[in-house]
Design an enzyme around this catalytic site. Structure first.
Site, short mmCIF file in Angstrom:
data_model
loop_
_atom_site.label_atom_id
_atom_site.label_comp_id
_atom_site.label_asym_id
_atom_site.label_seq_id
_atom_site.Cartn_x
_atom_site.Cartn_y
_atom_site.Cartn_z
N ASN A 37 16.15 17.05 124.30
CA ASN A 37 17.25 16.12 123.99
C ASN A 37 18.62 16.77 124.14
OD1 ASN A 37 18.06 13.54 123.33
ND2 ASN A 37 18.14 13.96 121.12
N TYR A 160 23.22 13.33 108.38
CA TYR A 160 22.16 13.30 109.39
C TYR A 160 21.40 11.96 109.38
CZ TYR A 160 17.57 13.62 111.27
OH TYR A 160 16.44 13.30 111.96
N HIS A 217 16.80 18.36 107.25
CA HIS A 217 17.40 18.80 108.52
C HIS A 217 18.05 20.19 108.40
CE1 HIS A 217 18.69 17.43 112.63
NE2 HIS A 217 17.50 16.90 112.49
C1 CS2 Z 1 14.60 14.66 113.51
C2 CS2 Z 1 14.96 14.62 114.92
O1 CS2 Z 1 12.77 13.30 114.08
C3 CS2 Z 1 13.21 14.09 113.27
O2 CS2 Z 1 12.64 14.43 112.27
O3 CS2 Z 1 14.84 15.77 112.79
O4 CS2 Z 1 15.24 13.30 115.15
C4 CS2 Z 1 16.11 15.47 115.46
O5 CS2 Z 1 17.30 15.19 114.82
C5 CS2 Z 1 16.22 15.16 116.93
O6 CS2 Z 1 15.01 15.38 117.55
C6 CS2 Z 1 17.29 15.96 117.60
O7 CS2 Z 1 17.28 15.69 118.97
MG MG Z 2 13.26 16.24 111.50
#
Ligand code: CS2
Ligand code: MG
Length: 408
Positions: A37, A160, A217
């Protein structure tokens, strides 16, 4: 049997999927996903410039040796870019193997251990009432598990995976306005004061059977994470994800000493060497390494087997940046793995996505059922992909109010 060619495509609806197609002299082809990503062009280039020229002429059935050739053969090895590129090759070779055997991949792993695999959705809200609406909508759709994230009062910006506005939709992880990231402001004290009671309110509002997950996160220190994990014990979380920055495998020890809240980690790991100590010391409950940048099926299977020895269950990363190809690889592993836990699943199933990656896999009532089509059971429409162009995107960066850089 020989590999005669391979092509890399970058593009897709809403995401820059990196799709690898490997062709053989027997007319059978295999598909892999190398999407990283917001850095999608890099695994694509790695494949085109270094790996594909080596692949031509190899016997695609020797997927183990080909994996070792690229991994051990590289002096500068590992890292998400290389592992995403290997992962795509490996997944495509397994796809070919399944098609040659005329069997769905789960059969090659050892058959089905369950009919359907439980998935979880992302519920999110600008504030707590907004989050409650989001959870309720997933419960109505039959989901048995949701990850919950919400805005924190008095935090200067959204945090987040939280929308700026109530009812906000769209991609809250990638900003496609360009390569320069937006800034989020983070305050650990406000988060620690607010989030345990918010999670408790979610728990009290819904049936006790609903599985609730939460993602930190990577933002807490080991001591803060231990205190947080202890504070949320009454919520009975299914898991607490990425409580501390992922590089430090020892950080998890302090959390374990203070709390029985289940811990999930690993979405940014890309090899068994990033998680072997965590698993062997039984410091985590769920491993989240993805087929995409975890070196494909061959390597993920090794991680699953190590995890099974230590009561660690799977909970593979399934953010929207994984294409239906690597998700299918994980769905086949989920159907087989004796230590399956749960699968993160974001519905990519727009009409455009289904047209690009046709498949007969089914997700219903919060459960995923793999089809019996040979191999991965996902196709790829080359004419469709021509409709899409690469668009630059970025994750936000995170700073404290005084400007100090923090972990995204
Ligand atoms: C996240 C991710 O899915 C999750 O648990 O922590 O969405 C992460 O933020 C993304 O993969 C970043 O590209
Ligand atoms: Mg995650």
């Amino acid at each position: 049997m020989k590999i005669t060619g391979a092509k890399v495509f970058v593009g897709g609806p809403a995401k820059n999927y990196v799709t690898l197609k490997i062709m053989t002299d027997q007319g059978v082809h295999g598909l892999g996903d190398a999407t990283l990503n917001n850095r999608e062009t890099l695994p694509a280039k790695y494949l085109q410039d270094y790996l594909i020229p080596n692949l031509i002429g190899m016997d695609p059935r020797n997927s183990e040796d080909i994996w070792q050739y690229f991994y051990r053969g590289a002096y500068f090895r590992r890292g998400p870019i290389a592992m995403a590129a290997f992962g795509a090759i490996d997944t495509a070779l397994w796809d070919i193997k399944g098609k040659l055997a005329n069997m769905p991949l789960y059969q090659l792993f050892g058959g089905k251990s369950r009919d359907g695999a439980m998935v979880y959705a992302h519920a999110t809200g600008a504030d707590l009432p907004d989050l409650m609406d989001s959870v309720a909508s997933y419960v109505e759709q039959g989901y048995k598990a949701v990850r919950v994230q919400c805005g924190i009062p008095s935090m200067p910006t959204a945090s987040y995976a939280v929308p700026d506005k109530k009812g906000g939709e769209g991609d809250y992880i990638t900003d496609y306005s360009g390569i320069i990231p937006k800034t989020e402001i983070w305050d650990t004290d406000r988060y620690m004061r607010y989030m345990p009671s918010a999670l408790m309110e979610v728990r009290e509002k819904f049936e006790p059977d609903l599985k609730i997950l939460h993602d930190v996160h990577h933002r807490l220190s080991p001591r803060e994470a231990a205190a947080f994990a202890k504070a949320v014990e009454p919520v009975g979380l299914y898991w607490l994800e990425d409580p501390t920055p992922a590089e430090d495998q020892d950080a998890l020890r302090l959390i374990r000493q203070h709390s029985t809240t289940p811990i999930a980690i690993g979405e940014v790991f890309n090899s068994i060497w990033d998680c072997n100590k965590l698993i062997e010391n039984e410091l985590i409950d769920f491993i989240r390494v993805a087929a995409t940048y975890g070196g494909g099926i061959t390597h993920l299977k090794r991680i699953i087997d190590l995890a099974a020895l230590h009561h660690v269950r799977t909970g593979f990363h399934g953010a929207p940046s994984h294409s239906p190809i690597s998700m299918a690889a994980q769905h086949h592993l989920n159907a087989w793995a004796p230590n399956f836990g749960i699968q993160e699943y974001l519905v990519l199933g727009t009409k455009e996505c289904d047209a690009l990656f046709p498949s007969a896999h089914v997700m219903t009532d919060g459960m995923f059922y793999v089809s019996d089509a040979p191999g991965l059971g996902v196709d790829f429409d080359e004419k469709e992909v021509a409709r899409y162009e690469y668009k630059a995107g970025s994750h936000p960066i995170v700073r404290l109010e005084d400007g100090t850089m923090w972990d995204y």
